[in-house]
Design an enzyme around this catalytic site. Structure first.
Site, PDB file in Angstrom:
ATOM      1  N   ASP A 233     -12.705 -81.567  23.786  1.00 50.97           N
ATOM      2  CA  ASP A 233     -12.975 -81.289  25.193  1.00 50.97           C
ATOM      3  C   ASP A 233     -11.876 -81.953  26.019  1.00 50.97           C
ATOM      4  OD1 ASP A 233     -15.669 -80.133  26.633  1.00 50.97           O
ATOM      5  OD2 ASP A 233     -14.571 -81.477  27.952  1.00 50.97           O
ATOM      6  N   CYS A 334     -22.632 -69.742  29.786  1.00 52.62           N
ATOM      7  CA  CYS A 334     -23.966 -69.813  30.401  1.00 52.62           C
ATOM      8  C   CYS A 334     -23.898 -69.099  31.748  1.00 52.62           C
ATOM      9  CB  CYS A 334     -24.448 -71.253  30.541  1.00 52.62           C
ATOM     10  SG  CYS A 334     -23.287 -72.379  31.326  1.00 52.62           S
TER      11      CYS A 334
END
Length: 392
Positions: A233, A334
């Site tokens: 990340d 999402c």
């Protein structure tokens, strides 16, 4: 605090939240915590009442209000009991005037309404702002489903293996199952994405946008010990949060790599053409998580959405170089916007003809645009689009 003072506190908090949403600052939850840390005199009932007022406004209005007073005045138009609290007392807000600004409009940002995936109709959109459920995932390394039911007899078994729904407000982290690593809080939609990765048994896999490692941990719990799992990340703070969760889970086969934005491939160069599986849970608008984070409606703009879709496309290109022939790529957002879901899949396949779609068999979700669509209304999950691709 008097009811009028609570209303004034909510207005002041909304002013801070509106500015933070505009400038991409701290979240509403963090601002609320900071606000009351500086106001120790506010009791638990005061904090709860103020928070409820703040979130009533955030859930009601889809467009970012001009300021906190205009937002609360707009809510008072629909809740007359609030109008009486604009009473001009020492700690309360000044009385409303006839011509002052009042926020109005619907619960969805107008500019986004035409961008939703086709199945997301009016009832679906309304459900996006309902209260979210509390789902947990079993860690089979730490125990069994029977252990969950023994501790929480009211737990609802969900359609995915090891998935349960608990009563809202359950303090999972402070419970014995939480402390011992038997369960992790994870929405059933996120668990479905993990399940979509599992038909393969990779020797080497990368969770490219791992964040705090929810899906990494879900995969590690179900893949063999000899699978090398890498979580990466660009956010050091979020990535660091995986370490205590890993220790609690008992997994030993996960390593982390911190990436530099726009220079991700430099850190991932050693993986080029090596991975059996790459998962991209990409940064996105978060439209599928509005029931948890309704303030996201105030943060996203057409310009920010454009930058986000550009990033998604670039991450897909990076992943295409990392997956080896015969390996798989799972792309997820999402979001329930076509430009972040099906449009991204179409563009990727147009540029990358050496990939094919893999059908995913799950007990929830519906087929849509070469992938799977999940939604609160249809599936009782956060909103997701994901697709599974194989490199030829």
């Amino acid at each position: 605090m008097t009811p009028s003072a609570r209303l004034q506190a909510a207005i002041e908090l909304l002013d801070e939240i509106i500015v933070a949403a505009r400038d991409n600052g701290a979240s509403a939850d963090n601002l609320i915590k900071k606000f009351f840390k500086a106001r120790r005199y506010a009791g638990s009932k005061d904090r709860r009442a103020v928070r409820e007022l703040v979130y009533a406004v955030i859930r009601r209005f889809g467009e970012r209000p001009q300021n906190g007073r205009a937002a609360m005045a707009g809510l008072a138009e629909e809740q007359p009991e609030l109008q009486e609290l604009f009473d001009g007392t020492t700690y309360g807000p000044a009385a409303l005037t006839e011509n002052e600004a009042r926020t109005d409009g619907g619960s969805l940002p107008t500019w986004l309404e035409s961008r939703f995936a086709t199945p997301i109709d009016a009832p679906e959109r309304e459900a996006l702002l309902n209260r979210a459920s509390l789902d947990v995932r079993l860690n089979p390394r730490a125990g069994s489903a029977a252990d969950i039911v023994n501790f929480w007899p009211e737990a609802e078994k969900l359609p995915l293996p090891g998935a349960f729904r608990l009563e809202s407000g359950t303090n999972v982290d402070a419970s014995d199952p939480g402390r011992k690593g038997l369960v992790e809080i994870q929405d059933m939609g996120s668990q479905a994405i993990v399940a979509a990765c599992l038909p393969t048994r990779p020797k080497l896999m990368l969770d490219m946008c791992a964040g705090a490692g929810g899906k990494t941990l879900g995969l590690a719990a179900q893949l063999p010990d000899d699978t090398r799992i890498i979580a990466s990340d660009t956010d050091r703070g979020r990535l660091s949060r995986i370490e205590p969760r890993l220790r609690r889970s008992g997994n030993q086969n996960v390593e982390t790599i911190l990436l530099s934005p726009k220079f991700e491939m430099e850190a991932l160069a050693a993986l080029e053409g090596q991975c059996d599986l790459v998962l991209i849970d990409a940064p996105c608008s978060g439209t599928g998580t509005w029931r948890r984070n309704p303030e996201l409606r105030w943060r996203m703009t057409p310009e920010r959405l454009s930058r986000t879709t550009e990033l998604q496309a670039r991450l897909l290109e990076i992943a295409s170089d990392i997956v080896k022939p015969g390996g798989r790529l799972v792309y997820a957002v999402c979001s329930l916007l076509d430009e972040e879901g099906g449009d991204q899949t179409d563009r990727f396949l147009e540029k990358q003809p050496n990939w094919r779609i893999i059908e995913v068999d799950l007990p929830i979700g519906r087929s849509y645009r070469k992938g799977i669509l999940l939604s609160p209304y249809q599936d009782g999950t956060d909103g997701f689009y994901f697709t599974c691709l194989e490199k030829l």
